[in-house]
Scaffold this motif. Structure first.
Motif, PDB file in Angstrom:
ATOM      1  N   VAL A   1      -5.895  -6.865   6.651  1.00  7.28           N
ATOM      2  CA  VAL A   1      -5.579  -5.618   5.950  1.00  7.28           C
ATOM      3  C   VAL A   1      -5.670  -4.435   6.895  1.00  7.28           C
ATOM      4  CG1 VAL A   1      -6.453  -3.993   4.217  1.00  7.28           C
ATOM      5  CG2 VAL A   1      -6.192  -6.414   3.637  1.00  7.28           C
ATOM      6  N   VAL A   2      -6.737  -4.375   7.674  1.00  7.96           N
ATOM      7  CA  VAL A   2      -6.950  -3.237   8.585  1.00  7.96           C
ATOM      8  C   VAL A   2      -5.856  -3.177   9.643  1.00  7.96           C
ATOM      9  CG1 VAL A   2      -8.488  -2.280  10.339  1.00  7.96           C
ATOM     10  CG2 VAL A   2      -9.442  -3.154   8.199  1.00  7.96           C
TER      11      VAL A   2
ATOM     12  N   LEU B   1      -0.849  -0.755  11.758  1.00  6.56           N
ATOM     13  CA  LEU B   1       0.486  -0.931  12.344  1.00  6.56           C
ATOM     14  C   LEU B   1       1.540  -0.136  11.573  1.00  6.56           C
ATOM     15  CD1 LEU B   1       0.615  -4.735  13.277  1.00  6.56           C
ATOM     16  CD2 LEU B   1       0.777  -2.793  14.851  1.00  6.56           C
ATOM     17  N   VAL B   2       1.507  -0.261  10.245  1.00  9.10           N
ATOM     18  CA  VAL B   2       2.489   0.450   9.429  1.00  9.10           C
ATOM     19  C   VAL B   2       2.323   1.961   9.588  1.00  9.10           C
ATOM     20  CG1 VAL B   2       3.242   0.912   7.071  1.00  9.10           C
ATOM     21  CG2 VAL B   2       2.722  -1.430   7.776  1.00  9.10           C
ATOM     22  N   TRP B   3       1.068   2.424   9.570  1.00  5.90           N
ATOM     23  CA  TRP B   3       0.811   3.860   9.697  1.00  5.90           C
ATOM     24  C   TRP B   3       1.177   4.380  11.089  1.00  5.90           C
ATOM     25  CZ3 TRP B   3      -3.230   6.019  12.834  1.00  5.90           C
ATOM     26  CH2 TRP B   3      -3.354   7.407  12.706  1.00  5.90           C
ATOM     27  N   GLY B   4       0.753   3.646  12.120  1.00  2.08           N
ATOM     28  CA  GLY B   4       0.970   4.121  13.483  1.00  2.08           C
ATOM     29  C   GLY B   4       2.421   4.070  13.913  1.00  2.08           C
ATOM     30  N   LEU B   5       3.153   3.068  13.460  1.00  2.00           N
ATOM     31  CA  LEU B   5       4.548   2.908  13.887  1.00  2.00           C
ATOM     32  C   LEU B   5       5.553   3.439  12.863  1.00  2.00           C
ATOM     33  CD1 LEU B   5       4.325  -0.717  15.377  1.00  2.00           C
ATOM     34  CD2 LEU B   5       4.170   1.471  16.596  1.00  2.00           C
TER      35      LEU B   5
ATOM     36  N   VAL C   1       1.653  -0.244  -0.388  1.00  6.97           N
ATOM     37  CA  VAL C   1       0.956  -0.038  -1.651  1.00  6.97           C
ATOM     38  C   VAL C   1       1.186   1.370  -2.176  1.00  6.97           C
ATOM     39  CG1 VAL C   1      -1.342   0.164  -2.687  1.00  6.97           C
ATOM     40  CG2 VAL C   1      -0.786  -1.810  -1.255  1.00  6.97           C
ATOM     41  N   GLY C   2       1.148   2.371  -1.288  1.00 10.26           N
ATOM     42  CA  GLY C   2       1.360   3.763  -1.689  1.00 10.26           C
ATOM     43  C   GLY C   2       0.078   4.403  -2.202  1.00 10.26           C
TER      44      GLY C   2
ATOM     45  N   HIS D   1      -3.249   3.400   1.591  1.00 10.34           N
ATOM     46  CA  HIS D   1      -1.916   3.914   1.252  1.00 10.34           C
ATOM     47  C   HIS D   1      -0.839   3.160   2.008  1.00 10.34           C
ATOM     48  CE1 HIS D   1       1.581   6.599   1.525  1.00 10.34           C
ATOM     49  NE2 HIS D   1       1.168   7.108   0.369  1.00 10.34           N
ATOM     50  N   TYR D   2      -1.082   2.870   3.293  1.00  6.70           N
ATOM     51  CA  TYR D   2      -0.061   2.232   4.134  1.00  6.70           C
ATOM     52  C   TYR D   2      -0.214   0.710   4.206  1.00  6.70           C
ATOM     53  CZ  TYR D   2       1.292   6.877   5.682  1.00  6.70           C
ATOM     54  OH  TYR D   2       1.749   8.177   5.717  1.00  6.70           O
ATOM     55  N   LEU D   3      -1.021   0.152   3.346  1.00  5.58           N
ATOM     56  CA  LEU D   3      -1.180  -1.305   3.329  1.00  5.58           C
ATOM     57  C   LEU D   3       0.127  -1.961   2.881  1.00  5.58           C
ATOM     58  CD1 LEU D   3      -2.842  -3.951   3.361  1.00  5.58           C
ATOM     59  CD2 LEU D   3      -3.598  -3.397   1.037  1.00  5.58           C
TER      60      LEU D   3
END
Length: 596
Positions: free
Chosen positions: A228-229, A234-238, A248-249, A365-367
């Motif tokens: 999860v972390v 990855l999603v948040w940084g990229l 998830v939002g 949020h970015y999961l």
């Protein structure tokens, strides 16, 4: 008074003996289970078609209530895969996913399930779960696991697909596969592979690096949190969410809200049967886990109190924005292995999840939903046990048929049809087995006072005496079979003058069976044959004394079969010379052997 209250409030029992050592053990277990539950709760809420926060809400007050009312010291209550799938199937019939009506229906389903469980507990109906045979339950859980895994493939691919049955899901996936998001696919496949690897290989690796076996196991079980972390970062940084990766939002930050289920007549009517099925399946799963863990500690749980504990937990979920819950296998095992001493560990876990709901929800949020899907797939595939088909086929064709039909109907017609079929098949299988009892003609084993099946042992018999042993309780479904068997045997042997029914394995006789025995007594008397009973158990004799059978019986009731032989065929006793003692080479008198 205290004992009476402790019956319904087990916390009054273990709470009086609570000490610092138990507190330390419970706190450690709570930390580990809380870390495990955060991704699980989010994932199972998604599986049920609900917002992710519903999974966390369903793991706070329900756990608290179970700690007060439940009897298991290690059971961890919350959303589980099979119940989440059943929730989605039931609620999806009355409302569309994502609507306020869908969430309200889920709350109503949880409250209804809770009410049913509490009523069953108050009236001590926990025994009803025994009518669900283990092979049928195993078949249903296996099929459900396959359905859940296939339903999550759309999140791994990043496509829109649906369906309630396996053919519908596969057809929808095939039609949508062209729209696969490659980044989502890479995230989902990598996460799934990592979670499978960490389940099998991470703990041994950590042990080789010097960690103790227990510490290595606990760290390995936190693998989903690491997934999860990493994927969230990855999603948040990229900025992968801007490239089509579903996330998830926004998740509401705060404690579970007070909610009110929708108690309209139409909605209750639509959800009542699904609520009953969820209650029974959830209870069976929960009590099985609880009994297994309790046995390891030489403790016991009270199934009827478990009904009340689970019922209170579900009602709590219904009034705090949650979803139906039950005791989960994986988290309960982790809870026990982590050293949980009392249900207080669950209460501390609820506090940890409440803190997470207050402070950590912005961090998810970015999961990516692909990560949650991978978590579900890896968890539920451990439930799939196709070996049950081979085991059932080898042991019993009837059990195999029940398992195969349950699996097929669950996969092809949906969860509710499958579980309903499982319940019906379990009852029918019981009726089928007991309606065809093993009935053996027995004779005297030489040199002993024991009686065994004439087809399995070399025994002494008298042509004027027929002894029939019934290896089943007698009731309306099988009494006529006994009557027909005895009359056929007497008609085939004109020398028979006495019939002895050996009741050593008969635990009960219902009114229909009594009437059948009376008819048998009358028909044998007309043929010049006397009917006797032997080795009748006390409770059965008490019931028979309330009927006319004993007054009308043409023969006697003997305390033992040896007494019957001594009175009716004394010459047989004279042939009964002692023989050297030694191992019995007759192979035993097993149920299911050929009968006369």
């Amino acid at each position: 008074m205290r004992a009476s209250l402790s019956r319904y409030l087990p916390i009054l029992d273990w709470g009086r003996r609570y000490d610092l050592a138990a507190l330390q053990s419970d706190l450690l277990a709570a930390v580990i289970v809380t870390i495990m539950l955060i991704p699980q709760s989010l994932a199972y809420a998604m599986l049920a078609g609900l917002p992710p926060e519903a999974g966390i809400y369903a793991s706070i007050l329900p756990i608290m209530l179970y700690a007060i009312f439940g009897s298991s010291r290690a059971l961890a209550v919350g959303p589980v895969a099979v119940v989440s799938l059943m929730t989605a199937a039931a609620v999806g019939q009355v409302a569309a996913q994502g609507t306020a009506g869908y969430a309200a229906a889920a709350l109503t389903l949880a409250a209804l399930s809770g009410g049913i469980l509490i009523l069953m507990g108050i009236f001590r109906l926990g025994f009803l779960a025994n009518f669900l045979s283990h092979p049928v339950i195993a078949g249903f859980i296996t099929a459900s696991g396959l359905l859940i895994a296939v339903s999550q493939i759309r999140h791994i691919l990043g496509v829109q697909a649906g369906g309630d049955t396996l053919p519908q899901m596969l057809s929808s996936l095939v039609g949508a596969v062209g729209a696969t998001n490659p980044i989502t696919l890479a995230l989902g496949v990598t996460t799934t592979a990592f979670l499978f690897w960490q389940r099998k290989a991470l703990a041994p690796l950590l042990r080789r690096l010097g960690l103790s076996p227990r510490a290595a196991t606990m760290v390995a079980r936190a693998g989903p949190v690491l997934a999860v972390v990493v994927t969230t970062l990855l999603v948040w940084g990229l900025g992968l969410d801007e490239r089509g990766v579903a996330i998830v939002g926004a998740v509401p930050q705060g404690l579970p809200p007070l909610t009110l289920p929708a108690f309209s007549g139409d909605l209750i009517g639509a959800l009542l049967v699904p609520a009953l099925l969820i209650s029974v399946i959830g209870f069976v799963e929960s009590v099985s886990v609880g009994q297994t863990l309790a046995a390891k500690r030489r403790e016991r749980i009270d199934p009827d109190q478990e009904l009340i504990g689970l019922g209170a937990a579900n009602i709590g979920a219904g009034f705090t924005g949650g979803m139906p819950v039950t005791g989960g296998f994986a988290r309960s095992v982790v809870n026990a292995d982590a050293g949980a001493e009392t249900p207080a560990a669950g209460a501390f876990t609820a506090i940890g999840l409440a803190i997470a709901a207050l402070a950590l929800t912005p961090l998810i949020h970015y999961l990516p939903t692909a990560t949650l899907a991978a978590t579900i797939i890896v968890a539920v595939l451990s439930l799939v046990d196709l070996k049950i088909l081979r085991q059932a086929w080898t042991y019993s064709r009837a059990d195999f048929a029940a398992v195969a039909v349950t699996i097929a109907l669950t996969l092809l017609a949906g969860v509710e049809t499958g579980v309903s079929a499982g319940v019906i098949l379990s009852v029918l299988l019981h009726l089928w087995n007991t309606s065809r009892p093993h009935i053996a003609e027995v004779g005297l084993v030489p040199g002993t006072q024991h009686f065994r099946n004439i087809l399995r042992h070399e025994v002494l018999t008298d042509p004027c005496l027929l002894t029939i042993r019934i290896d089943e309780s007698l009731y309306f479904a099988n009494a006529r079979m006994l009557e027909d068997r005895v009359l056929d045997r007497v008609a085939a042997e004109p020398r028979i003058r006495h019939v002895v029914l050996m009741f050593s394995a008969v635990n009960s006789v219902d009114l229909s069976a009594v009437e059948s025995l009376q008819a048998l007594n009358s028909r044998l008397s007309g043929m010049g044959v006397t009917l006797h009973l032997s080795e009748v158990k006390g409770p059965v004799m008490d019931r028979l004394r309330r009927s006319h059978l004993l007054h009308e019986l043409s023969g006697r009731v003997f305390l033992s079969q040896w007494d019957a032989i001594a009175a009716l065929a004394p010459a047989l006793c004279g042939q009964n010379a002692p023989r050297p003692s030694g191992p019995d080479t007759g192979g035993g008198d097993h149920r299911g052997a050929a009968t006369p």
